[in-house]
Scaffold this motif. Sequence first.
Motif, PDB file in Angstrom:
ATOM      1  N   GLY A  98       0.805  -1.217   0.000  1.00 41.06           N
ATOM      2  CA  GLY A  98       0.000   0.000   0.000  1.00 41.06           C
ATOM      3  C   GLY A  98       0.836   1.264   0.000  1.00 41.06           C
ATOM      4  O   GLY A  98       0.346   2.331  -0.364  1.00 41.06           O
ATOM      5  N   ASP A  99       2.120   1.146   0.410  1.00 39.99           N
ATOM      6  CA  ASP A  99       3.025   2.297   0.353  1.00 39.99           C
ATOM      7  C   ASP A  99       3.523   2.492  -1.079  1.00 39.99           C
ATOM      8  O   ASP A  99       3.504   1.565  -1.902  1.00 39.99           O
ATOM      9  N   PHE A 100       4.013   3.707  -1.363  1.00 42.27           N
ATOM     10  CA  PHE A 100       4.666   4.009  -2.640  1.00 42.27           C
ATOM     11  C   PHE A 100       6.151   4.299  -2.379  1.00 42.27           C
ATOM     12  O   PHE A 100       6.515   4.810  -1.312  1.00 42.27           O
ATOM     13  N   VAL A 101       6.981   3.976  -3.366  1.00 40.11           N
ATOM     14  CA  VAL A 101       8.407   4.302  -3.315  1.00 40.11           C
ATOM     15  C   VAL A 101       8.773   5.044  -4.594  1.00 40.11           C
ATOM     16  O   VAL A 101       8.493   4.556  -5.695  1.00 40.11           O
ATOM     17  N   VAL A 102       9.376   6.229  -4.459  1.00 45.65           N
ATOM     18  CA  VAL A 102       9.886   6.940  -5.629  1.00 45.65           C
ATOM     19  C   VAL A 102      11.310   6.442  -5.850  1.00 45.65           C
ATOM     20  O   VAL A 102      12.243   6.812  -5.138  1.00 45.65           O
ATOM     21  N   THR A 208       2.849  -4.007  -3.426  1.00 46.31           N
ATOM     22  CA  THR A 208       1.701  -4.907  -3.284  1.00 46.31           C
ATOM     23  C   THR A 208       1.968  -6.066  -2.330  1.00 46.31           C
ATOM     24  O   THR A 208       1.027  -6.710  -1.863  1.00 46.31           O
ATOM     25  N   ASP A 209       3.250  -6.350  -2.023  1.00 49.91           N
ATOM     26  CA  ASP A 209       3.577  -7.558  -1.258  1.00 49.91           C
ATOM     27  C   ASP A 209       5.014  -7.458  -0.750  1.00 49.91           C
ATOM     28  O   ASP A 209       5.744  -6.529  -1.094  1.00 49.91           O
ATOM     29  N   ILE A 225      -2.087  -9.606  -4.035  1.00 47.26           N
ATOM     30  CA  ILE A 225      -1.570  -8.560  -4.921  1.00 47.26           C
ATOM     31  C   ILE A 225      -2.716  -7.832  -5.612  1.00 47.26           C
ATOM     32  O   ILE A 225      -2.756  -6.601  -5.666  1.00 47.26           O
ATOM     33  N   ILE A 226      -3.669  -8.586  -6.157  1.00 46.20           N
ATOM     34  CA  ILE A 226      -4.782  -7.966  -6.882  1.00 46.20           C
ATOM     35  C   ILE A 226      -5.610  -7.094  -5.952  1.00 46.20           C
ATOM     36  O   ILE A 226      -6.030  -5.991  -6.317  1.00 46.20           O
ATOM     37  N   ASN A 232      -4.280   0.657  -4.600  1.00 46.57           N
ATOM     38  CA  ASN A 232      -3.172   1.443  -5.127  1.00 46.57           C
ATOM     39  C   ASN A 232      -3.566   2.247  -6.362  1.00 46.57           C
ATOM     40  O   ASN A 232      -3.026   3.330  -6.608  1.00 46.57           O
ATOM     41  N   ALA A 233      -4.486   1.720  -7.160  1.00 48.62           N
ATOM     42  CA  ALA A 233      -4.925   2.441  -8.358  1.00 48.62           C
ATOM     43  C   ALA A 233      -5.581   3.766  -7.986  1.00 48.62           C
ATOM     44  O   ALA A 233      -5.358   4.792  -8.645  1.00 48.62           O
TER      45      ALA A 233
END
Length: 289
Positions: A98-102, A208-209, A225-226, A232-233
């Motif tokens: 659920g986190d984002f990484v730049v 996702t995992d 993941i799905i 996430n979308a």
Amino acid sequence: MDTMIGVIGGSGLYEIDGLEGATWVDVDSPWGAPSDQILTGTLNGVKMAFLPRHGRGHVHSPTTVPYRANIDALKRLGVTDVISVSACGSFREEMAPGDFVVVDQFIDRTFAREKSFFGTGCVAHVSVAHPTCPRLSDACHTAAKDAGITVHKGGTYLAMEGPQFSSVAESKVYRESWGCDVIGMTNMPEAKLAREAELCYASVAMITDYDSWHPDHGEVDINQIIATLTGNADKGRALVSRLPALLGADRTPCEHGCDRALEFAILTAPDKRDPALLAKLDVVAGRVL
């Protein structure tokens, strides 16, 4: 020059409120057919282009994505800045699903893909020491924070060939010995090709995992993941929708030189260059050719 933001990612990213004049267009490329038509429009006064990396309906595997055609097609449309948004596994406890990484670095372990626009008849070497654009990456980080997303600035992305996920042994090597932060299958050779095409490129990894290293999570579960991808979308749309205001409609030269990456890169003597290859490079390298 006008800014045009190109977004490569899943189809859920493209349903953005306020996208004006949204039209799916065909783009012919000498490098073959892109993954799909490209959705063009304007958001808050800034031109946008959205390309489904795997094609609508997910028809391309990570190996068969036509990376060269995709980057060439975006540049033909006038794209100046490419944002890659992709699902990834995490090697770090603190980088949770659920986190984002730049992302700012890559280790390329792919082996079955064409990785350059150049070759016999026109040889070129570009630097990918710093494969992402700091200016564009900063904008993605700010957009994510403004959208309330838990986002990590900086990280090393291990690009694997796929389509299978990692073994436990591989996952431990990438995490413990190589110091990688996330793992995915699609950002290479995409980032290298964007640099060759003199496009600014930023990578946003949507976790996702935990891949297969984590003792409490076991192997990658596609159902998990799905489920995470769906959430996430929504976050990805929120991030992308904030980019036009941060980047602005008027494009100035990249202070990091991404848009001048070919300045001294081509080594083949002019009289030895292959005319057929030069014709294919008309947009990618037209500025220097």
